[in-house]
Design a protein around this motif. Structure first.
Motif, short mmCIF file in Angstrom:
data_model
loop_
_atom_site.label_atom_id
_atom_site.label_comp_id
_atom_site.label_asym_id
_atom_site.label_seq_id
_atom_site.Cartn_x
_atom_site.Cartn_y
_atom_site.Cartn_z
N VAL A 173 10.55 13.57 9.28
CA VAL A 173 9.59 12.88 8.43
C VAL A 173 9.44 13.61 7.09
N ASN A 174 9.26 14.92 7.14
CA ASN A 174 9.09 15.72 5.92
C ASN A 174 10.41 16.12 5.29
N GLY A 175 11.53 15.84 5.97
CA GLY A 175 12.83 16.17 5.42
C GLY A 175 13.08 17.67 5.35
N ILE A 176 12.62 18.42 6.35
CA ILE A 176 12.78 19.88 6.36
C ILE A 176 13.67 20.29 7.52
N THR A 177 14.68 21.10 7.24
CA THR A 177 15.60 21.58 8.26
C THR A 177 15.79 23.08 8.09
N VAL A 178 15.76 23.81 9.22
CA VAL A 178 16.02 25.25 9.20
C VAL A 178 17.11 25.54 10.24
N ASN A 179 18.25 26.10 9.78
CA ASN A 179 19.35 26.48 10.66
C ASN A 179 19.55 27.99 10.59
N ALA A 180 20.05 28.55 11.68
CA ALA A 180 20.26 30.00 11.74
C ALA A 180 21.64 30.31 12.32
N LYS A 181 22.28 31.34 11.75
CA LYS A 181 23.56 31.82 12.27
C LYS A 181 23.36 33.16 12.95
N LEU A 182 23.97 33.31 14.13
CA LEU A 182 23.85 34.53 14.91
C LEU A 182 25.01 35.47 14.63
N SER A 183 24.77 36.75 14.84
CA SER A 183 25.87 37.73 14.79
C SER A 183 25.60 38.78 15.86
N HIS A 184 26.71 39.36 16.39
CA HIS A 184 26.56 40.38 17.41
C HIS A 184 26.10 41.69 16.80
N GLY A 185 25.25 42.36 17.54
CA GLY A 185 24.91 43.73 17.19
C GLY A 185 25.88 44.69 17.86
N PRO A 186 25.71 45.98 17.64
CA PRO A 186 26.59 46.96 18.28
C PRO A 186 26.38 47.01 19.79
N LEU A 187 27.42 47.47 20.49
CA LEU A 187 27.31 47.67 21.93
C LEU A 187 26.28 48.77 22.21
N SER A 188 25.37 48.49 23.11
CA SER A 188 24.37 49.49 23.45
C SER A 188 24.95 50.48 24.45
N VAL A 189 24.18 51.52 24.72
CA VAL A 189 24.63 52.53 25.68
C VAL A 189 24.82 51.93 27.06
N ARG A 190 24.18 50.77 27.29
CA ARG A 190 24.35 50.08 28.57
C ARG A 190 25.43 49.00 28.48
N ASN A 191 26.21 49.05 27.39
CA ASN A 191 27.28 48.06 27.18
C ASN A 191 26.73 46.64 27.06
N ASN A 192 25.45 46.53 26.67
CA ASN A 192 24.89 45.21 26.35
C ASN A 192 25.09 44.94 24.87
N GLN A 193 25.37 43.71 24.57
CA GLN A 193 25.54 43.35 23.16
C GLN A 193 24.59 42.20 22.82
N HIS A 194 23.59 42.52 22.01
CA HIS A 194 22.58 41.53 21.66
C HIS A 194 23.03 40.76 20.42
#
Length: 1618
Positions: free
Chosen positions: A1405-1426
Motif C-alpha cells: 500500500v505504501n510502496g515500501i520494500t526492504v531487502n537484505a543480503k546475507l554473508s557468512h562470518g568467520p568459522l567459530s572455535v566450534r566450527n559454527n559459521q553464522h
C-alpha cells in the motif's frame, strides 16, 4: 506613577433627574459627530459578522450580515446562535476595549511605541491573556484615531468623531483587528473578541480510588449533556476538566471540541488513595482560571481539602470572574487535614495550614467557598450521585439573566416578581430549607417542569408562553431560604465600577476600578445595556442588599433612548448589594435585571507595589511587595495570602503572613514568584492577593499582573546598513553590535522585512575577536540547533523565513552575560522595474535608540540615472499610510551613480517613538536607456541582459471575478470598491471588460444597452460598473471553482464573438497576456468543490492555457499556496494583500503592473556559438513598465584577458546579436536586435559600487527563482519533491538561504559539536513510537500481567505515561525480536546461506520494500559459521527513491538522477523527495542511519565494524522505529507478523508450564510451544527477555523461502501474513 491596571477616560457629564443619576458621553453625537463608543461598537460588530461568516456554526448555513437589522451585538448573536442568544460577554469585551482609552494625557511610556504595543497585544493574546490584550488594544485604537483627529477638539475633549474622520477611524479599527487576527489565528481571535455564546462546562474531580462511582456518574451525565445540546443554544462554549488527588493536580483539559472532552473524561479513572485529604483547592483554582466568566465549576469529591491555605484565593478568583463553585459531596466531609499534625516534625507549609486560626477545614471550608461564590453544596449518598448530577445539567444554560432575589424565613412565604415580554423561560433556584414550591399567574397555577430536589437545593423550570406580568411564588420555609429567579432573555446589562476625580477647570477623569471599590472614594457605577429594543425604557437603578433583599437606595433615570447610564451613591453602602435595573418594556410590562456580581465597598486598599516595572524573565525569581493601606481610623491585624494562575508563587506564601497596620497607615509584606525556564514569553500571570482582618467582615482581595517577558533588552550600540546596487542587483549588509550588560543570558531579536525574492547569503557573529561564520542547513535541522543553543544560553544566531505567506526573516541572538557581539547579515535581491521605477527598501526595527546608526545606499547603473528619490520612511508608528519625510537624508548624484546616506542622531531616531526607528527606508530610481530595447552588462565571462520591448500595448479583455461572500462584509467590500474604482480608471478606450461577483453562486454584471459579452471601456460603461459594485452586498459562502469557470466561459464567448478585424481580434487573436481574469478572494472554498488540488486541476483543464488568470488573496485566511499555483498554472501572477488602510492602493498597483501587455510567449534567442549558458529565456508575457532579465555566460572563445588595471576581462565582439520573439494579437513578432556590451567593472570603478561576483551570483539567483516558480506551478508531487531537492542542493552549494528550503545557523564550533551530539542522542532514543522511561521487567513472564504505569502528572502539565518503546529489531547473526503485544515479545534466529537475499518487509500500500543480503562470518572455535546482513536495499515506490547500504556508506538514488553517496561515518542530513536520511557516527566501530519516511514510518540501521569478538564480522542491524503508518497488507520476514498493536491487543495469550521456562503461545487458532530466553542487545547493552520461537512458520504459517529473492532490488511477490 501610572498603573497598568487603571485606565483613565475623560467624560462630559450631563445631569439626569433623580439622585445623582448621570449619563456617560453620548453614544451618538448627533449631526455634528458620532460618539466613540457607538462607532467602536458598530465596527466591532461589523467585523465580527465577517468572522462568523468565515466560521459557520456546526457546519450550518453562513450568516448574511445584510439581513441583520439593526446590526447590533444582540441581533448578530441571534442570527448566529439563535433567538435566545445573548451577547453579554461580547459586550463586556467591547467595553474593556472602550474603557482602555488612555485619556487626555496619552498612553503610558511603555505603550508609546506602536510596533512594540502591537507585538505585546499579539503575545498576550497568544498566551490567552485576553483581558490584558484588550486593554492594550484599546490604547492602540486611541493612538490610531488620534493620527487623523489630532486637531479635533470634539475627539480630544469628548471622544466624539466628526464626519470627516469617521471613515478613517473605521479603517483604523478594522486594520488593527485584521492584524490581530492574522497574528493569533481564528480560534484565539474568537476568544480575544469573546464571540462565544454561553459558559464553560467545568469539573474539578477527585480521582482517588474511592471515587469510581462518582467518576462513572459524571461521565454518563457529561456525555448526555453534550449529546442532547449539540448544536443548540445551550451547547457549552468550551470544556474544562481538572482531576486532583495528592500529590498531583492535572493534567488540565481545556477544549472547545465536545469529542475531545468526552475522550478526556473517558480517560479519567479512580486510582490510588489512602492519603486523604486531597489537593482540591489547587484543582478548583485551575478550573477557575480556564473557565469563561459567569460559569459554574462543579467539584466532585468525598474527602476534605489538604491545601487549605488557598481558600481565600479560590473565593477571590471566582468572585472576580463571577464563577460559582458547586460541590457534589458523597460524604458529610470530616476534617482529616491536621489529625496527625506534629509541630516538631511537620514542614513549614503544614505548620501554616494547621496553626493559622482563620483557616477553615473540611465541610465548613467547602460551605464557605460555595456561599461566597453563589454556588451550592450538596451532600448525597454514593448511590444517589447520578441523580445529583442533574444539577450539572440544569446549570448549563445560556442566555439567562437574574430577575429577582429574595431571602425568606419562617412558614409559608410568598414573593412576586415581574416577567417581561423578552422572557421565554423562568428558572427557579431555591437554596436552604425550602419545599412545596408553587408558581401562579393571575390566580392560575403554572406547571414546574423538570424539578430537581437534591440536598438543600431546589430547581425548576416554567415556560412563559403569553403569561407576561407579575408572577407569584409560594414556598414552605423551615428556617431560612434564599430564592433566585432567572429568566431566559436577551435583555441585560454589564456593570463597570470606576472612580472619578475633577481637575481645577471641572474636567472629570473616570478611572476603571480593578478590584474592590474603596468606601472612602467617589465611585460611579457605569451601566451598559444590551438587548434593549425600541420602546424599552429604564426608569430606575436600585441597590438591593445581598443579605436581606431590601432596597437600599433608588436612582431615577430619565431614559431618552440611550443604552448607557451611570449612578453614583451619595454614601457608599457598608454591606454587599446588587445593582438592579428596572423599567418597562415596549409592551408595557415591567422588567427587572439584577447583576449577578454583588458590589461590596471596603476600607482597605491592597496593591502589588511597582509590579509593572519588575523584570521577570523565564527562569527568574523575583520579590513582589504587597502594600496594605488601612484607610480606617482603627488599627488591625491582617492575615495575607497570595496565589496565582500559573503556579509561580512560592509555596512559602507571603512573609510575614500576619502584619499589624495602624489606622490611616500602610504596611508591607513580600512573596516570591518564579517563572520556569520554559515559560512562554508574554504569559500573563494573574496574582490574587488576599487579606482577612477583624476590621472587615469581607474577604479583601486584589488582582495584580506580572508578565513573563524581557523588559530589558541587550543594548544595541551600533546599527549599520551598507547597500550596493549594481545594475539592479542589490547586496545589503546589516552590521549590528550588541552588548549584553546583564549577568544572565538574554535574547536579542531583530526582524528584517525582506523583498519577496531576496536570498540571504551569509550571517556571522564575532565574539572576543573571533568570527564564527554561519552555515546553511536544511530548514528544520537549523531550527533544532538554534532551539538547543537558546535553551543552553549559548550565543547563537538563526535566519529563516517565518512562513510561506510572508517575507519576514527573523534573526534571534542569545547573548552570554557581559558579552559584546557583532552580527553581520547579508542578503541579495534583484530589483524589478514596476510602474516605471526601481524601488529599494531596507527594514529597520531596533526597539531602542542607537548611538551609531547609519544607512548608506550606493547605486551604479550601466545607463545614466533618470532620477533618484527618497520618498520617506514607511512606518506603522502612524496609521496614515504614507511615507513620512526624514530629516538628515543626503543624496549625491553623478551621471550613472548615486550615494544616499541617512545618519540620524538619537533624538532624530525618536521622532516617531521613544524606542527608536521601526519601519522601512525607501529609495526609488530609474535609468535613461539609450537603446529603446535592451541593456547588456558584462563581468568577465558572465553577462546580464535587461530587455524592455519597445512596442505599443495590446488592447485587453479582462473579466473580474470578485468574492462577495459574507466574510467580505464591511471594510473589505469598501476597500474592494475603492480599488475597482481606481482600476477601472486605468482602462483605455479600446479595452473591454466585465465583472462577475461570487459567493455560493455567481452573479454577472449586466450593463444596459450591451449586446456583447464584454463591455467596451467607455465612460458610460465604467460608471455603470462602479454603480453595480456600489450595490453589491456581501453574503453567503465561497465557491471559487464556479467563479473561475464562469469567468473562463465568459472570456471564451467574448473571444469567439469578436470580429477578426477588430482591434482585439477574434479567436485566432486570443492572447493570455491580454485576455485575462482577475480572481480575488478573501477566503477558502466553502461551497462546491473545496479541495485545493481539485480546484487547481479543474481550472487548469478548463482554461487550457487560453487565458491568463491572475489571483489576489485578500487577507490572512486565503489559501495563498492554492492561489499561487492557480496563477502559475494559468499564465498569471499572484499576490497576497493583507487588510490595511491602503489596501485598495495595493490592489490598484498590482493591476497597473499587468494592465499594459505588449507580448506573450516571449523567447530570447542568442547565438549558440557565442553564449554557452543562460538563465531561463522563456517568458509568458511582457508589460510596459517592466523588463525581462536574462543572465548567462559567454563561450570561452569570445572572452579575453585584459591587462588594464581597471578592467579584468573583455569580449571579442562589439555587439551581441539576439532575437526577441513573441506574439501580439495580430501576429508573431520576430525582432532581431543588437546589444552593445558594457563592462560593469569599467562603469562602476569605485569599490563602493561593486558587488563581488555580481553576474555569477545573479545567474544562480535567477535559477533558484525559476525553481521556486516551477515548484508552485507543478501539480505532480514527485516532480515537486525533485524540484525541492534540486533547489536544496543549489542553495547549499552556493550558500543561499532560500525561503522554505534552507536556513542559516551560526554557533561556536565547540558548541555546535555539543549540540549535534545532543541531537544524535535524542534521535537515537526518542524517535520511537512513545515516550520512554525506565526499562520494564521481563515482558510476559509475570502471571499478574502488565505492571501498572505510574502517573507522572504534574500540576497543570499534560500526562506522560511510562509506555515502553516498541521493539521490531534484527541484529547480530541475525536475531529477530518483535513486540507483538504490550506483554508478548517473541524472538527467533534467522538461518540463511551466504549471499542469499531475503525480503524482510514489503508494504504494497505504501510502496515500501526492504531487502537484505546475507554473508557468512568467520568459522567459530566450534566450527559454527553464522550469517550476518552485509547489504540492505530500501525501495520507496511512491517517491521513486532507492537506497543501498553497506557497512561503510549509503547510496541514494532519486528517479533517474545519479546516486548520492553518503559516508556513514560522517554526520550528514539530507532530504530526498520528502524522505529524510541522517547518518550519525556513534563510535569508532559503530554508526547509525535514520530514515524517516514520515512521522509514522521510520527505520534505523546500525553499521558494526571491527568487533573485538573475532567470531563477528562487519554487518548491519535493522530496526523499525515507527510502524504506525505501515498498512496491514505487509509481508516479509518481519511483515509476516501482525505489527499493529491495536489489532493485536488480546489476540495473543500465554499459558505457562509450571516450574519450567516453557509456555504455549496462542494466536487466533494456532498454538506454539515457546521458551523463555534472553538475547543480548549490543546496541542497548542489555539483555532482552523474550519468548523464543524455534520456527516462526509454526506461528505464521509462512515459510522463510517465500521471501527468498535473486536480486537485491527485486520487488517481492506479496505473501499475506497469517
Amino acid at each position: 506613577m501610572w498603573n497598568a491596571c487603571s485606565v483613565t477616560r475623560l467624560f462630559a457629564l450631563v445631569a439626569l433627574s433623580g439622585a445623582l443619576g448621570m449619563q456617560v458621553p453620548p453614544e451618538s453625537g448627533g449631526d455634528s459627530c458620532e460618539g466613540y463608543r457607538s462607532l467602536l461598537t458598530r465596527v466591532l460588530v461589523q467585523y465580527s459578522a465577517t468572522y462568523f461568516a468565515d466560521n459557520p456554526r456546526n457546519e450550518g448555513t453562513i450568516i448574511d450580515p445584510n439581513q441583520i437589522f439593526p446590526l447590533t451585538p444582540l441581533q448578530l448573536f441571534r442570527e448566529f446562535y439563535g433567538d435566545s442568544a445573548t451577547p453579554e460577554h461580547f459586550k463586556e469585551a467591547i467595553l474593556k476595549t472602550y474603557y482602555s482609552d488612555p485619556g487626555p494625557y496619552g498612553p503610558a511610556p511603555e505603550d508609546a511605541d506602536r510596533i512594540i504595543l502591537r507585538d505585546n497585544i499579539y503575545t498576550y493574546a497568544q498566551a490567552s491573556s485576553y483581558d490584558l490584550a484588550r486593554e492594550k488594544f484599546g490604547v492602540l485604537l486611541y493612538l490610531g484615531i488620534t493620527d487623523y483627529a489630532v486637531n479635533s477638539a470634539a475627539w480630544l475633549n469628548s471622544r466624539c468623531i466628526e464626519p470627516q474622520f469617521i471613515d478613517d477611524a473605521e479603517d483604523v479599527i478594522t486594520a488593527e483587528l485584521e492584524r490581530v487576527r492574522n497574528e493569533i489565528g481564528e480560534f484565539k481571535f474568537g476568544a480575544f473578541m469573546d464571540l462565544g455564546s454561553g459558559t464553560t462546562l467545568a469539573f474539578a474531580i477527585d480521582d482517588t480510588g474511592s471515587m469510581s462511582g462518582e467518576i462513572a456518574a459524571a461521565k454518563v451525565r457529561v456525555k448526555q449533556i453534550i449529546d442532547e445540546r449539540q448544536g443548540s443554544l445551550d451547547q457549552p462554549s468550551d470544556f474544562v476538566l481538572v482531576p486532583f488527588n495528592d500529590p498531583t493536580v492535572g493534567p488540565v483539559t481545556t477544549t472547545g471540541n465536545p469529542d475531545v472532552f468526552k475522550a478526556a473524561i473517558d480517560r479519567l479513572y479512580a486510582h490510588g488513595g489512602g492519603d486523604a485529604p486531597e489537593l482540591a483547592l489547587r484543582g478548583i483554582l485551575l478550573a477557575i482560571e480556564n473557565s469563561r466568566e459567569g460559569s459554574t465549576v462543579f467539584v466532585i469529591t468525598d474527602i476534605d481539602a489538604k491545601d487549605v491555605e488557598l481558600q481565600d484565593q479560590v473565593v477571590a478568583s471566582a468572585v472576580q470572574k463571577n464563577i460559582k463553585i458547586t460541590f457534589l459531596l458523597t460524604n458529610r466531609i470530616r476534617t482529616t487535614m491536621c489529625r496527625f499534625y506534629t509541630r516538631s516534625r511537620d514542614n513549614a507549609l503544614n505548620k501554616r495550614r494547621c496553626e493559622t486560626p482563620s483557616f477553615r477545614f473540611g465541610f465548613e471550608l467547602f460551605q464557605y467557598i460555595a456561599d461566597s461564590t453563589g454556588g451550592n453544596l450538596l451532600v448525597v449518598s454514593k448511590r444517589d450521585i447520578f441523580r445529583a448530577t442533574q444539577v450539572i445539567d440544569s446549570n448549563v444554560k445560556q442566555g439567562v439573566v437574574d430577575i429577582a432575589y429574595h431571602v425568606l424565613s419562617g412558614g409559608r412565604q410568598r414573593f412576586t416578581f415581574d416577567v417581561d415580554s423578552s422572557s421565554r423561560e423562568i428558572f427557579l433556584q431555591l437554596t436552604g430549607n425550602c419545599d412545596d414550591v408553587g408558581v401562579t399567574f393571575e390566580g392560575s397555577s403554572l406547571k414546574i417542569e423538570d424539578p430537581i430536589n437534591v440536598g438543600d437545593l431546589y430547581e425548576g423550570r416554567v415556560m412563559v408562553g403569553d403569561n407576561h406580568g407579575p408572577w407569584t411564588v409560594s414556598v414552605n420555609v423551615g428556617g431560612s431560604c434564599s430564592a433566585k429567579v432567572v429568566a431566559r432573555s436577551t435583555f441585560g446589562f454589564v456593570q463597570t465600577l470606576a472612580t472619578e476625580t475633577a481637575n481645577e477647570v471641572g474636567e472629570v477623569t473616570v478611572t476603571k476600578i480593578d478590584g474592590q471599590p474603596l468606601i472612602s472614594e467617589d465611585t460611579v457605577i457605569l451601566i451598559d445595556i444590551f438587548g434593549k429594543q425600541p420602546g424599552d425604557t429604564v426608569t430606575s437603578v436600585d441597590f438591593v442588599s445581598q443579605a436581606t433583599g431590601q432596597v437600599l437606595e433608588t436612582f431615577n433615570i430619565n431614559d431618552s433612548g440611550l443604552n448607557a447610564f451611570r449612578v453614583s451613591p451619595d454614601t457608599n453602602p457598608s454591606s454587599p448589594f446588587f445593582a438592579v435595573v428596572r423599567g418597562t418594556d415596549r409592551n408595557g410590562f415591567r422588567f427587572n435585571r439584577i447583576h449577578v456580581s454583588p458590589i461590596e465597598f471596603v476600607n482597605v486598599a491592597l496593591d502589588c507595589v511597582d509590579i509593572d516595572n519588575i523584570v521577570f524573565r523565564p527562569g527568574d525569581t523575583v520579590d513582589v511587595t504587597i502594600s496594605v493601606e488601612n484607610r480606617g481610623s482603627r488599627s488591625g491585624s491582617f492575615e495575607l495570602g497570595a496565589t496565582d494562575t500559573q503556579g509561580y508563587v512560592s509555596s512559602a506564601g507571603v512573609s510575614p503572613s500576619l502584619i499589624n497596620v495602624d489606622g490611616s497607615s500602610t504596611g508591607t509584606s513580600q512573596f516570591q514568584v518564579t517563572a520556569p525556564d520554559n515559560a512562554v514569553v508574554g504569559t500573563t500571570n494573574v496574582i490574587t492577593v488576599t487579606a482577612t482582618t477583624s476590621l472587615s467582615s469581607f474577604l479583601l482581595y486584589k488582582s495584580c499582573r506580572i508578565v513573563v517577558g524581557q523588559r530589558l533588552r541587550p543594548k544595541v550600540e551600533s546599527f549599520m546598513v551598507d547597500t550596493t546596487i549594481s545594475s539592479r542587483f542589490a547586496e545589503t549588509a546589516l552590521t549590528t553590535i550588541v552588548h549584553n550588560d546583564a549577568a544572565v543570558g538574554r535574547e536579542a531579536e531583530f526582524s528584517v522585512l525582506l523583498p519577496l525574492d531576496a536570498f540571504i547569503t551569509s550571517f556571522s557573529m564575532t565574539i572576543d575577536g573571533v568570527t564564527y561564520e554561519g552555515t546553511i542547513r536544511e530548514k528544520e535541522e537549523a531550527q533544532r540547533i538554534f532551539n538547543i543553543a537558546r535553551d543552553r544560553q549559548l550565543s547563537a544566531g538563526h535566519v529563516v523565513a517565518r512562513d510561506e505567506s510572508t517575507t519576514v526573516f527573523q534573526t534571534s541572538v542569545n547573548l552570554e552575560p557581559f558579552k559584546r557581539v557583532t552580527f553581520e547579515l547579508k542578503y541579495q535581491e534583484l530589483l524589478v522595474k514596476k510602474n516605471g521605477k526601481y524601488t529599494y527598501g531596507v527594514s529597520v526595527q531596533m526597539l531602542q535608540p542607537v548611538q551609531e546608526f547609519r544607512i548608506d545606499v550606493s547605486i551604479c547603473e550601466g545607463e545614466d540615472l533618470l532620477f533618484v528619490n527618497v520618498p520617506g520612511f514607511e512606518t506603522e508608528q502612524s496609521s496614515i499610510p504614507e511615507p513620512i519625510a526624514l530629516p538628515g537624508v543626503t543624496v549625491t548624484r553623478r551621471a550613472n551613480s548615486a550615494q544616499v546616506s541617512y545618519a540620524p542622531t538619537r533624538d532624530q531616531q525618536t521622532i516617531f517613538s521613544p524606542l527608536g526607528l521601526s519601519g522601512r527606508f525607501v529609495v526609488e530610481y530609474d535609468v535613461v536607456r539609450e537603446s529603446a530595447t535592451s541593456e547588456l552588462l558584462i563581468a568577465g565571462e558572465y553577462f546580464v541582459h535587461f530587455i524592455e520591448p519597445s512596442l505599443d500595448p495590446m488592447p485587453k479583455r479582462v473579466v473580474f471575478a470578485l468574492d462577495v461572500s459574507g466574510s467580505m462584509f464591511g471594510h473589505k467590500l469598501k476597500q474592494l470598491r475603492l480599488a475597482m474604482s481606481d482600476i477601472l480608471d486605468q482602462f483605455r478606450p479600446d479595452d473591454q471588460f466585465s465583472i462577475i461577483v461570487f459567493n455560493s453562486s455567481v452573479t454577472r454584471w449586466e450593463p444596459e444597452g450591451l449586446s456583447t459579452t464584454l463591455a467596451p471601456a467607455t465612460p458610460a460603461y465604467l460608471r455603470q460598473a462602479k454603480s453595480f459594485l456600489d450595490e453589491v452586498m456581501a453574503r453567503g459562502g465561497t465557491d471559487i471553482l464556479q467563479a473561475a469557470q464562469a469567468a473562463i466561459n465568459m472570456l471564451s464567448v467574448a473571444v469567439e464573438e469578436s470580429p477578426d478585424a477588430s482591434s482585439l481580434g477574434g479567436l485566432e487573436a486570443s492572447n493570455p497576456a491580454a485576455d485575462y481574469i482577475i480572481l480575488l478572494t478573501d477566503g477558502q472554498s466553502t461551497e462546491g468543490v473545496i479541495k485545493p488540488s481539485d480546484i487547481e486541476k479543474e481550472i487548469a483543464d478548463d482554461n487550457d492555457d487560453r487565458f491568463g488568470i491572475h489571483t489576489i488573496g485578500f487577507g490572512s485566511l486565503v489559501d495563498a499556496r492554492m492561489l499561487r499555483r492557480i496563477a502559475a498554472q494559468n499564465v498569471g501572477t499572484s499576490i497576497q494583500i493583507f487588510i490595511d488602510i491602503d489596501t485598495h492602493v495595493q490592489m490598484a498597483s498590482f493591476f497597473s503592473g499587468i494592465s499594459r501587455p505588449v507580448l506573450r510567449d516571449v523567447e530570447i534567442e542568442y547565438p549558440p556559438s557565442t553564449v554557452r549558458k543562460t538563465s531561463d529565456t522563456s517568458f509568458r508575457a511582457s508589460f510596459i513598465g517592466s523588463e525581462i532579465i536574462v543572465a548567462g555566460r559567454f563561450s570561452a572563445d569570445f572572452v579575453i584577458d585584459n591587462v588594464s588595471p581597471r578592467r579584468r576581462r573583455d569580449v571579442t565582439f562589439d555587439f551581441l546579436e539576439f532575437t526577441l520573439r513573441g506574439k501580439t494579437r495580430k501576429d508573431d513578432r520576430i525582432i532581431p536586435e543588437n546589444a552593445t556590451p558594457r563592462d560593469l567593472a569599467e562603469l562602476c570603478l569605485a569599490t563602493e559600487f561593486q558587488v563581488l561576483n555580481f553576474a555569477e551570483r545573479l545567474n544562480i539567483f535567477l535559477e533558484l527563482k525559476n525553481l521556486l516558480r516551477r515548484i508552485d506551478a507543478t501539480t505532480n508531487n514527485t516532480e515537486e519533491e525533485s524540484l525541492r531537492d534540486e533547489a536544496l542542493q543549489l542553495s547549499l552549494e552556493n550558500e543561499f538561504v532560500t525561503p522554505g528550503i534552507t536556513a542559516l545557523i551560526v554557533v561556536k564550533p565547540d558548541d555546535l559539536k555539543e549540540i549535534d551530539e545532543a541531537i544524535e542522542e535524542e534521535d537515537s532514543t526518542t524517535t520511537t513510537a512513545a515516550p520512554t522511561t525506565t526499562a520494564r521487567p521481563p515482558i510476559g513472564l509475570t502471571s499478574s500481567g502488565r505492571e501498572e504505569a505510574l502517573d507522572s502528572r504534574l500540576i497543570g502539565a499534560r500526562p506522560t505515561f511510562t509506555t515502553p518503546p516498541r521493539r521490531i529489531d534484527i541484529f547480530g547473526d541475525p536475531h529477530i525480536i518483535l513486540d507483538l503485544e504490550e506483554q508478548v515479545t517473541v524472538c527467533f534466529t534467522w538461518q540463511g546461506e551466504d549471499s542469499q537475499i531475503y525480503n524482510i518487509l514489503h508494504d504494497d500500500v505504501n510502496g515500501i520494500t526492504v531487502n537484505a543480503k546475507l554473508s557468512h562470518g568467520p568459522l567459530s572455535v566450534r566450527n559454527n559459521q553464522h550469517t550476518y546482513i552485509d547489504h540492505l536495499a530500501l525501495m520507496f515506490r511512491k517517491q521513486n527513491v532507492t537506497a543501498e547500504l553497506d557497512v561503510s556508506g549509503i547510496a541514494i538514488t532519486a528517479g533517474n538522477n545519479k546516486p548520492i553517496r553518503l559516508n556513514i561515518n560522517k554526520k550528514v542530513t539530507m532530504k530526498v523527495r520528502g524522505i529524510r536520511f541522517k547518518t550519525v557516527p556513534l563510535s569508532d566501530n559503530m554508526a547509525m542511519v535514520i530514515i524517516i519516511v514520515n512521522s509514522k514510518i521510520q527505520f534505523k540501521i546500525l553499521s558494526r565494524t571491527n568487533s573485538a569478538n573475532i567470531d563477528i564480522t562487519n554487518h548491519l542491524d535493522f530496526s523499525i522505529l515507527r510502524e504506525d503508518g505501515l498498512s496491514k497488507r505487509l509481508s516479509g520476514l518481519l511483515g509476516q507478523f501482525p505489527l499493529d498493536l491495536k489489532t493485536n491487543k488480546n489476540n495473543f495469550k500465554i499459558t505457562f508450564f509450571e516450574d519450567t521456562d516453557d509456555a504455549l503461545l496462542a494466536y487466533k487458532h494456532t498454538m506454539v510451544k515457546v521458551k523463555s530466553r534472553e538475547m543480548f542487545d549490543s546496541y542497548r547493552q542489555r539483555d532482552v527477555q523474550c519468548w523464543y520461537l524455534q520456527d516462526p512458520s509454526d506461528l505464521t504459517g509462512q515459510n522463510k523461502n517465500n521471501y527468498l529473492l535473486t536480486q537485491l532490488f527485486e520487488q517481492p511477490i506479496s505473501v499475506a501474513p497469517k
